[in-house]
Design a protein around this motif. Structure first.
Motif, PDB file in Angstrom:
ATOM      1  N   GLY A   1     -31.018 -10.796 -75.940  1.00 50.28           N
ATOM      2  CA  GLY A   1     -30.897 -10.090 -74.668  1.00 50.28           C
ATOM      3  C   GLY A   1     -29.594  -9.317 -74.555  1.00 50.28           C
ATOM      4  N   LEU A   2     -28.491  -9.933 -74.930  1.00 40.88           N
ATOM      5  CA  LEU A   2     -27.202  -9.241 -74.884  1.00 40.88           C
ATOM      6  C   LEU A   2     -27.157  -8.078 -75.869  1.00 40.88           C
ATOM      7  CD1 LEU A   2     -24.762 -12.257 -74.527  1.00 40.88           C
ATOM      8  CD2 LEU A   2     -25.337 -10.547 -72.806  1.00 40.88           C
ATOM      9  N   SER A   3     -27.781  -8.246 -77.014  1.00 38.94           N
ATOM     10  CA  SER A   3     -27.834  -7.152 -77.988  1.00 38.94           C
ATOM     11  C   SER A   3     -28.609  -5.974 -77.424  1.00 38.94           C
ATOM     12  CB  SER A   3     -28.485  -7.624 -79.289  1.00 38.94           C
ATOM     13  OG  SER A   3     -27.727  -8.649 -79.863  1.00 38.94           O
TER      14      SER A   3
ATOM     15  N   THR B   1     -33.631 -22.075 -79.255  1.00 40.14           N
ATOM     16  CA  THR B   1     -34.434 -20.971 -78.730  1.00 40.14           C
ATOM     17  C   THR B   1     -33.687 -20.235 -77.620  1.00 40.14           C
ATOM     18  OG1 THR B   1     -36.448 -22.180 -79.272  1.00 40.14           O
ATOM     19  CG2 THR B   1     -36.654 -20.378 -77.683  1.00 40.14           C
ATOM     20  N   ALA B   2     -33.048 -20.987 -76.723  1.00 38.55           N
ATOM     21  CA  ALA B   2     -32.276 -20.352 -75.644  1.00 38.55           C
ATOM     22  C   ALA B   2     -31.122 -19.531 -76.202  1.00 38.55           C
ATOM     23  CB  ALA B   2     -31.764 -21.416 -74.678  1.00 38.55           C
ATOM     24  N   ALA B   3     -30.452 -20.040 -77.222  1.00 40.48           N
ATOM     25  CA  ALA B   3     -29.334 -19.304 -77.833  1.00 40.48           C
ATOM     26  C   ALA B   3     -29.823 -18.015 -78.481  1.00 40.48           C
ATOM     27  CB  ALA B   3     -28.625 -20.182 -78.855  1.00 40.48           C
TER      28      ALA B   3
ATOM     29  N   LEU C   1     -32.547 -16.293 -77.761  1.00 37.23           N
ATOM     30  CA  LEU C   1     -32.971 -15.352 -76.716  1.00 37.23           C
ATOM     31  C   LEU C   1     -31.768 -14.735 -76.000  1.00 37.23           C
ATOM     32  CD1 LEU C   1     -36.061 -17.203 -75.210  1.00 37.23           C
ATOM     33  CD2 LEU C   1     -36.043 -15.167 -76.685  1.00 37.23           C
ATOM     34  N   SER C   2     -30.712 -15.504 -75.787  1.00 36.78           N
ATOM     35  CA  SER C   2     -29.505 -14.967 -75.146  1.00 36.78           C
ATOM     36  C   SER C   2     -28.856 -13.899 -76.012  1.00 36.78           C
ATOM     37  CB  SER C   2     -28.502 -16.082 -74.874  1.00 36.78           C
ATOM     38  OG  SER C   2     -29.024 -16.998 -73.962  1.00 36.78           O
ATOM     39  N   VAL C   3     -28.721 -14.165 -77.292  1.00 39.86           N
ATOM     40  CA  VAL C   3     -28.124 -13.183 -78.203  1.00 39.86           C
ATOM     41  C   VAL C   3     -28.991 -11.929 -78.264  1.00 39.86           C
ATOM     42  CG1 VAL C   3     -27.591 -12.738 -80.637  1.00 39.86           C
ATOM     43  CG2 VAL C   3     -26.851 -14.859 -79.563  1.00 39.86           C
TER      44      VAL C   3
END
Length: 141
Positions: free
Chosen positions: A47-49, A39-41, A43-45
């Motif tokens: 957010g960066l997108s 889930t963290a991965a 959400l990080s992708v």
């Protein structure tokens, strides 16, 4: 031939295999950990997108088309700017000497327009003899 009692000895149960090879029922904590990491991965992708897309929406592209050394204290820079339609923008235009030192600098603001590409020519006063004129950057305002 083996007797029935001896054959039973060679039959291995799931529990015996799990004990022998270390495979047992997975604890819930391990699953929760991997679900949290996944889930963290994600959400990080995401957010960066979003940051990449939102920053490029206000991006102002430019292409230098030329420069002219008018005299020892003046340079004109020609370029095309491509701002988002209906967006005001600004460009930093500079004049450089033979050692690539900045001898003239100017920030010019442009009003919003529906034109997609705008051809611009700007005059830059200098403090010393320039050898070139360039656009340093452009941005939405």
């Amino acid at each position: 031939m083996l007797a029935a009692a001896d054959r039973a000895h060679y039959v291995t149960t799931k529990e015996e295999l799990a004990d022998r090879y270390g495979r047992g029922p997975r604890p819930i904590r391990r699953r929760v950990f991997w679900v949290t990491v996944a889930t963290a991965a994600i959400l990080s992708v995401a957010g960066l997108s979003w940051l990449t897309v939102s920053n490029s929406l206000d991006d102002v592209g430019f292409d230098e088309t030329g420069y002219e050394l008018v005299d020892a204290r003046t340079v004109t820079v020609s370029f095309q700017a491509t701002p988002p339609a209906g967006t005001s923008f600004a460009c930093a235009v500079q004049a450089l000497d033979e050692d690539f030192g900045i001898v003239g600098w100017r920030v010019i603001e442009y009003p919003a327009s529906e034109e997609i590409t705008r051809a611009l020519v700007e005059t830059i006063p200098t403090v010393a003899q320039a050898t070139t004129g360039t656009v340093q950057s452009c941005w939405a305002t």
